[in-house]
Design a protein around this motif. Structure first.
Motif, PDB file in Angstrom:
ATOM      1  N   ASN A 573       0.836  -1.215   0.000  1.00  0.00           N
ATOM      2  CA  ASN A 573       0.000   0.000   0.000  1.00  0.00           C
ATOM      3  C   ASN A 573       0.866   1.258   0.000  1.00  0.00           C
ATOM      4  O   ASN A 573       0.586   2.216  -0.711  1.00  0.00           O
ATOM      5  N   ASN A 577       1.092   4.079  -2.947  1.00  0.00           N
ATOM      6  CA  ASN A 577       0.803   5.492  -2.669  1.00  0.00           C
ATOM      7  C   ASN A 577       1.960   6.377  -3.103  1.00  0.00           C
ATOM      8  O   ASN A 577       1.761   7.453  -3.674  1.00  0.00           O
ATOM      9  N   LYS A 629      -7.988  10.684  -4.539  1.00  0.00           N
ATOM     10  CA  LYS A 629      -7.832  10.148  -5.892  1.00  0.00           C
ATOM     11  C   LYS A 629      -9.181  10.001  -6.573  1.00  0.00           C
ATOM     12  O   LYS A 629     -10.215   9.922  -5.908  1.00  0.00           O
ATOM     13  N   GLY A 638      -6.350   2.014   1.929  1.00  0.00           N
ATOM     14  CA  GLY A 638      -4.971   1.515   2.052  1.00  0.00           C
ATOM     15  C   GLY A 638      -4.350   1.855   3.396  1.00  0.00           C
ATOM     16  O   GLY A 638      -3.854   0.973   4.115  1.00  0.00           O
TER      17      GLY A 638
HETATM   18 MG    MG Z   1      -3.507   3.817  -1.372  1.00  0.00          MG
END
Ligand code: MG
Ligand code: ADP
Length: 682
Positions: A573, A577, A629, A638
């Motif tokens: 995760n 990111n 996002k 996440g």
């Molecule tokens: Mg993420």
């Protein structure tokens, strides 16, 4: 089957609440208030830090037993009494609830009957027969009643109505439950001297058997988990028993009762969605909602069938570990098999009409009276709530609103100290007065807020997952049926395979959601940090933009005890990111591992030179569903998941970031499990 064999959460009548159907194991309660949240009757009283069950208020639904992670709630055991009955002079009948196929997956019905005979039961009878009698009695009663009738087969619902919706008591059909009907039939056929032990998925039946209106018919009630304990205790190996058939009286469509809407089906009602003359409600939330709104004069329905559990096969007396859908299928499969075998007459409601099935329901008002407004205000003020805007209604105490909790305080059920925001403020003030470093306390607070969020996320995830599992199961089932019907139409077979594969994939995703919701245990093993980093880079940064450089800085001998799969999920995760934050930019992603400044800890970090985050965003990133996002790209899960996993490792996760410069996410973990106890990170 070993996995299902865990002992039933039962008590033998110890402790102060020994007369209760459900009681608290004193000392085990950790005041998480989960039982208060799950209790439809708000029958929990806090005393000296322990959540005790108030018997007069309790409806014995068993929710608190199921939700308590500390196993601090138990129901009364029926094992000793059953053994005593089996050792006595009189013959004993086992009355087996129709949900048994959902519990004893590993056996067919005949083997189960054989095993029960081996225990010493002289007769083994299906309670579905009593359900048939009840269906017929409902049919006789309904034409003579005004307004909606409420089916009275669920004892927890009956208790709830008696105590918390007494104006609806007269709407309950005054007919006994299938359990009592079966006991009466057994006595009619085999003689009054026969003793009866009911076995089923339900805890509330333990209360019903003592109800003065029907007492004396059933001598003891066991949950299916207790029945398993009994087999184990008596050394009976289930799959080595001789097959045997249930004794008469025979059952018919009453076998459908444990299904949601099964009672109506058994009565021959088809559910017509456009003309819902019969309404089915299941699960305590829906049941409370509907009962709370009914005045009793409604004209939209002639029959309402409420179930406190989501189908009896989801009852608290079932062994854990199976999905609702599987359980339902098992019951359906059994009914189908019996229908194939049986004759027409098996399916018609049958039975001896001379058996009396009537009973009376008596109101037992337990609603909490509202105190005078001035008193309520005084109680609210005790936890610094002086105006409606101070009432956060955060639900952390287990009550839906601050006012509801204040009413409970007035009646001695709740305490001021159950208010989490109030307690945090109080602790902060104390720290300030004592000149303790309260910044650390702020940190504690933000952790608490995050863990609260995680709890609700977990509950929501579990809810969504359960809801999705059923339709998915149906899709899979029909895909299988279609495949069989297709013959050699290869062109469509491919489409069907795709349908099945994708549904299976959804089921796996749901499975991992449920795992997350259950906060599965961590399986700690010593891992090389270098290897964890390497794997994370390989899977999550393999297809990265060529402008991105990745560097790993860690000595090869740095090791840490972690759950490998879970930590990989965290690192994946973080790497994703980082790469997403650097989209359209050049620079480095650096994964670092080193010894931590605190003894016995290691620090892992993932740094990027990406877009960075504002201070406001940094405060939000561990909250579920916070994402910047676009739809389809970000889920906002996440980092909350990473947070949950690191917490389970007794670690810490935090972030340093500057807009336009980049972000570093730090993780501090105890190096060995032995360090966990000393770790101050918790
Ligand atoms: Mg993420
Ligand atoms: P998602 O990636 O699905 O949005 P996450 O929980 O992983 O969910 O992250 C939440 C939000 O935190 C992201 O939408 C982003 O705004 C911010 N974020 C996380 N990591 C970084 C990072 N390395 N750089 C900048 N912003 C980040």
């Amino acid at each position: 089957m070993k996995g299902l064999m865990n002992a039933a959460p039962v008590h033998e009548g110890r402790g102060e609440e020994s007369g209760n159907v459900i009681s608290t194991v004193l000392g085990k309660c950790r005041r998480c208030f989960t039982c208060v949240r799950a209790c439809p009757a708000k029958a929990i009283r806090f005393e000296q830090g322990q959540a005790r069950v108030v018997e007069e208020r309790c409806i014995a639904c068993g929710n608190c037993v199921v939700v308590c992670a500390q196993h601090a709630k138990e129901y009364r055991s029926g094992l000793e009494k059953t053994l005593e009955l089996l050792g006595g002079e009189q013959p004993v009948a086992a009355l087996v609830a129709p949900s048994f196929p959902a519990e004893f997956f590993e056996l067919d019905a005949q083997r189960l009957v054989g095993a029960l005979r081996k225990l010493g039961f002289a007769y083994v009878v299906e309670v579905a027969h009593g359900a048939d009698l009840v269906s017929a009695a409902y049919q006789r009663q309904m034409p003579h009643r005004k307004g909606p009738c409420i089916a009275s087969a669920c004892p927890a619902v009956n208790e709830y109505i008696r105590k918390y919706a007494p104006h609806l008591v007269e709407k309950l059909i005054p007919v006994v439950s299938p359990m009592i009907a079966t006991a009466r039939a057994v006595h009619a056929v085999y003689g009054e001297h026969v003793r009866c032990v009911f076995m089923g998925p339900c805890v509330a039946k333990k209360r019903e058997a003592w109800d003065p209106q029907v007492a004396g018919e059933v001598d003891e009630v066991l949950t299916f988990r207790e029945v398993r304990s009994l087999f184990e205790r008596q050394g009976i190996v289930l799959d080595q028993q001789q097959d045997s058939d249930f004794d008469p009286p025979r059952a018919g469509l009453g076998r459908l009762y444990p299904l949601v809407g099964g009672l109506l089906k058994a009565m021959g009602h088809e559910r017509n969605l456009l003309q819902p003359e019969a309404i089915v409600i299941s699960g305590h939330q829906e049941t409370l909602e509907v009962l709370g709104k009914l005045s009793g004069d409604e004209s939209f329905a002639s029959l309402i069938e409420p179930l406190m559990c989501r189908g009896c096969y989801s009852g608290p007396g079932m062994s854990p570990g199976r999905q609702r859908f599987e359980r339902k299928q098992a019951v359906v499969a059994y009914v189908r098999e019996q229908m194939k075998r049986g004759s027409e007459q098996d399916l018609a409601p049958s039975g001896d009409e001379s058996i009396s099935l009537s009973r009376v329901f008596v109101p037992d008002e337990r609603r909490l009276a509202e105190p005078p407004e001035a008193e309520l205000r005084r109680i609210l003020a005790q936890t610094n709530k002086f105006s409606p805007s101070d009432e956060l209604n955060c639900g952390a105490c287990g009550y839906a609103t601050c006012r509801e909790k204040a009413v409970a305080v007035y009646h001695g059920l709740a305490e001021d100290a159950m208010c989490l925001p109030f307690m945090l403020e109080a602790a902060e003030r104390v720290c300030e007065e004592l000149k303790l470093p309260w910044l650390e306390l702020r940190e504690v607070q933000s952790h608490l807020v995050n863990s609260e969020k995680l709890v609700s996320l977990g509950q929501m995830a579990a809810g969504i997952a359960h809801e999705l599992n059923n339709p998915l199961g149906t899709i899979l089932l029909y895909a299988g049926i279609l495949r069989k019907k297709l013959g050699n139409r290869e062109d469509l077979r491919h489409d069907l395979d795709l349908l099945s594969d994708e549904s299976q994939r959804c089921k796996r995703i749901i499975g991992s959601l449920l795992d997350f919701a259950r906060q599965n245990r961590v399986k700690l093993e010593s891992e090389k940090v270098a290897r964890l980093f390497r794997d994370a880079v390989e899977t999550s940064l393999a297809n990265r933009d060529p402008n991105l450089q990745v560097r790993v800085e860690v000595s090869d001998d740095l090791q840490v005890e972690v759950d490998r799969d879970q930590l990989r999920q965290v690192l994946d995760n973080l790497c994703k990111n980082a790469a997403e934050a650097m989209e359209g930019r050049q620079g480095h992603i650096v994964l670092r591992g080193r010894d931590g400044p605190r003894e016995g800890t290691v620090i892992l970090s993932v740094s990027d030179q990406g877009c960075g985050m504002s201070k406001e965003a940094q405060d939000m990133i561990f909250q579920p569903f916070f994402t910047t996002k676009r739809i389809g790209k970000g889920t906002g899960l996440g980092l909350p998941i990473a947070y949950g996993i690191i917490k389970m490792h007794h670690g810490r996760i935090w972030v340093e970031s500057e807009i336009g410069v980049g972000t570093t996410v730090f993780i501090e973990l105890p190096r060995h499990r032995a360090q966990v106890a000393r770790s101050v990170i918790e």
